[in-house]
Design a protein around this motif. Structure first.
Motif, PDB file in Angstrom:
ATOM      1  N   THR A   1      -5.606   0.080  -3.707  1.00 40.35           N
ATOM      2  CA  THR A   1      -5.670   0.346  -2.266  1.00 40.35           C
ATOM      3  C   THR A   1      -6.702  -0.547  -1.596  1.00 40.35           C
ATOM      4  O   THR A   1      -6.477  -1.073  -0.497  1.00 40.35           O
ATOM      5  CB  THR A   1      -6.028   1.824  -2.011  1.00 40.35           C
ATOM      6  OG1 THR A   1      -5.007   2.657  -2.570  1.00 40.35           O
ATOM      7  CG2 THR A   1      -6.142   2.103  -0.514  1.00 40.35           C
TER       8      THR A   1
ATOM      9  N   TYR B   1      -7.056   3.632  -6.370  1.00 40.55           N
ATOM     10  CA  TYR B   1      -8.002   3.348  -5.293  1.00 40.55           C
ATOM     11  C   TYR B   1      -8.374   1.863  -5.261  1.00 40.55           C
ATOM     12  O   TYR B   1      -8.559   1.280  -4.185  1.00 40.55           O
ATOM     13  CB  TYR B   1      -9.262   4.193  -5.468  1.00 40.55           C
ATOM     14  CG  TYR B   1      -9.038   5.657  -5.229  1.00 40.55           C
ATOM     15  CD1 TYR B   1      -8.828   6.153  -3.937  1.00 40.55           C
ATOM     16  CD2 TYR B   1      -9.016   6.555  -6.284  1.00 40.55           C
ATOM     17  CE1 TYR B   1      -8.604   7.496  -3.714  1.00 40.55           C
ATOM     18  CE2 TYR B   1      -8.795   7.910  -6.073  1.00 40.55           C
ATOM     19  CZ  TYR B   1      -8.591   8.378  -4.784  1.00 40.55           C
ATOM     20  OH  TYR B   1      -8.363   9.706  -4.569  1.00 40.55           O
TER      21      TYR B   1
ATOM     22  N   LEU C   1       0.821  -1.205   0.000  1.00 43.85           N
ATOM     23  CA  LEU C   1       0.000   0.000   0.000  1.00 43.85           C
ATOM     24  C   LEU C   1       0.860   1.262   0.000  1.00 43.85           C
ATOM     25  O   LEU C   1       0.598   2.221  -0.735  1.00 43.85           O
ATOM     26  CB  LEU C   1      -0.914  -0.005   1.222  1.00 43.85           C
ATOM     27  CG  LEU C   1      -1.995   1.068   1.337  1.00 43.85           C
ATOM     28  CD1 LEU C   1      -2.972   0.970   0.186  1.00 43.85           C
ATOM     29  CD2 LEU C   1      -2.723   0.941   2.667  1.00 43.85           C
TER      30      LEU C   1
ATOM     31  N   ALA D   1      -6.000  -3.129   1.325  1.00 40.17           N
ATOM     32  CA  ALA D   1      -6.758  -3.028   2.572  1.00 40.17           C
ATOM     33  C   ALA D   1      -7.411  -4.367   2.911  1.00 40.17           C
ATOM     34  O   ALA D   1      -7.459  -4.782   4.078  1.00 40.17           O
ATOM     35  CB  ALA D   1      -7.813  -1.930   2.463  1.00 40.17           C
TER      36      ALA D   1
END
Length: 418
Positions: A264, A261, A148, A268
């Motif tokens: 990401t 995104y 990340l 996550a």
């Protein structure tokens, strides 16, 4: 938590972070200094083959010397290869040849470095007084953090500093990883010599023979082959989605910024999946964790493959990361228990080399299908590849009983098939 696992996890994270930053920054620096897009491709191609070969053949070395030492040495090689570039730039100036030369030298440290740390895992569990489930879950979570932070850090560094400074910073991460590994006592890296006498006498002296012995263990074990093929399928599909399908999709949708995104969301999910396994991995049957990870990953890939909307892809990526974090953590625990201690370098070196060589295959397949059929067909094909692997994994007899084996957990019985 004791010093041994903390030092190991910190070193692992820094090494992975350095590789993540270098993977983004180096091609950009090559482009800045040479002005050649072709040079970026030449650097990637020139370092790929040595990395795979180093992973294969350095496994023998890792099985012969102290594994803490081999981990430190590979980090130092990586640090030196990166640090040499700004030094050469100061003396003579850099050109593509220098980047390729030191890229090849650095590749000798990358895959073997990963293998050395993998081979060290059982000793970290024993000496660190930590469960393998907790250690692997935390490792997967920290790997997600590095994944990340790395690209964002690389982009930020390239904006704030010149290329030479970025190279110094990247080299420093590998150097710091080596220094942290030195905090692990030397005795922790000693290779266990507790095999039965008949087995100990049968260990071959020749390096080539030892390498073939490692391949024999890997390719004759139904369990190791099944888990390796599942991991390969995952790497192929993920690489093709990340490097080709999703970039093309977001470009066509005129939303290229959304790719970051989605990646990401993937990271996550991996962070949450690895963290969950670290906390709860010792509870319940392992087969349940395995099925949950496989089925969840299948659902996630299927959702992403629809390419229905940006937010659908976003959600699918999170599910893939979450389920993959569970699956990867469990597989890591099983590798700790079931790969023979004295062959970990050779077996895991071969596995890591295969994982390094696999991504280009997935990217090429996706590129050909996208070019001659459509982007949707490429996404569906990739999801289908994983579906086939998932079904095979769920039905494989060697993956039905995943519980901790009784007695020694190093899987040292010769000729045993799991």
């Amino acid at each position: 938590m004791r010093l041994v696992p903390v030092a190991y996890l910190a070193s692992y994270t820094l090494s992975l972070l350095g590789n993540s930053i270098a993977g983004i920054a180096l091609p950009l620096i090559v482009l800045q200094m040479t002005g050649s897009v072709l040079g970026m491709g030449a650097l990637a191609a020139a370092t790929a083959v040595p990395a795979v070969l180093a992973g294969l053949f350095m496994g023998v070395v890792i099985d012969r010397i102290n594994r803490r030492t081999s981990s430190v040495l590979t980090d130092l090689v990586s640090a030196a290869a990166i640090a040499a570039l700004p030094v050469v730039d100061l003396i003579t100036g850099l050109n593509l040849g220098w980047f390729i030369l030191f890229g090849i030298i650095g590749s000798v440290g990358d895959v073997p470095g990963l293998t050395a740390r993998d081979a060290l895992l059982p000793a970290i569990v024993r000496h660190g007084k930590v469960s393998s489930e907790r250690l692997m879950g935390m490792r997967e979570s920290l790997g997600a953090v590095a994944m990340l932070i790395g690209p964002a850090a690389a982009g930020t560094l390239m904006v704030l500093f010149d290329g030479s400074t970025v190279l110094w910073i990247t080299a420093a991460t590998s150097l710091l990883a080596a220094l942290l590994t030195l905090l692990i006592p030397h005795r922790v890296g000693d290779i266990a010599r507790d095999l039965p006498e008949a087995d100990a006498d049968a260990v071959p002296a020749s390096g080539w023979t030892q390498l073939r012995e490692g391949w024999r263990v890997l390719f004759r074990s139904r369990f190791l082959m099944a888990t390796t093929l599942l991991s390969l399928a995952s790497v192929v599909v993920l690489a093709a989605l990340q490097a080709l399908v999703l970039p093309v999709y977001f470009t066509l949708a005129d939303q290229p910024g959304m790719l970051g995104y989605v990646l990401t969301a993937l990271a996550a999910g991996m962070l949450l999946g690895g963290g969950s396994y670290a906390l709860f991995g010792t509870r319940g049957r392992r087969r349940w964790w395995f099925v949950t990870g496989i089925v969840g990953t299948t659902v996630g890939f299927a959702v992403v493959a629809t390419l229905a909307s940006v937010w659908v892809v976003f959600a699918g990526a999170f599910v893939v990361g979450l389920s993959g974090g569970l699956f990867s953590s469990l597989v890591g625990v099983l590798m700790i228990e079931r790969i023979p201690e004295q062959m970990r370098g050779r077996v895991m070196g071969t596995q890591n080399s295969m994982m390094t060589a696999a991504p280009p295959l997935g990217i090429v397949i996706a590129a050909v299908i996208t070019e001659f059929v459509s982007l949707d067909a490429a996404a569906i094909t990739l999801a289908g590849v994983w579906l086939v692997a998932a079904v095979v994994g769920l039905l494989a007899r060697s993956l039905r009983n995943l519980e901790r084996p009784e007695g020694p957990s190093t899987g040292t019985q010769r000729g045993r098939r799991w």
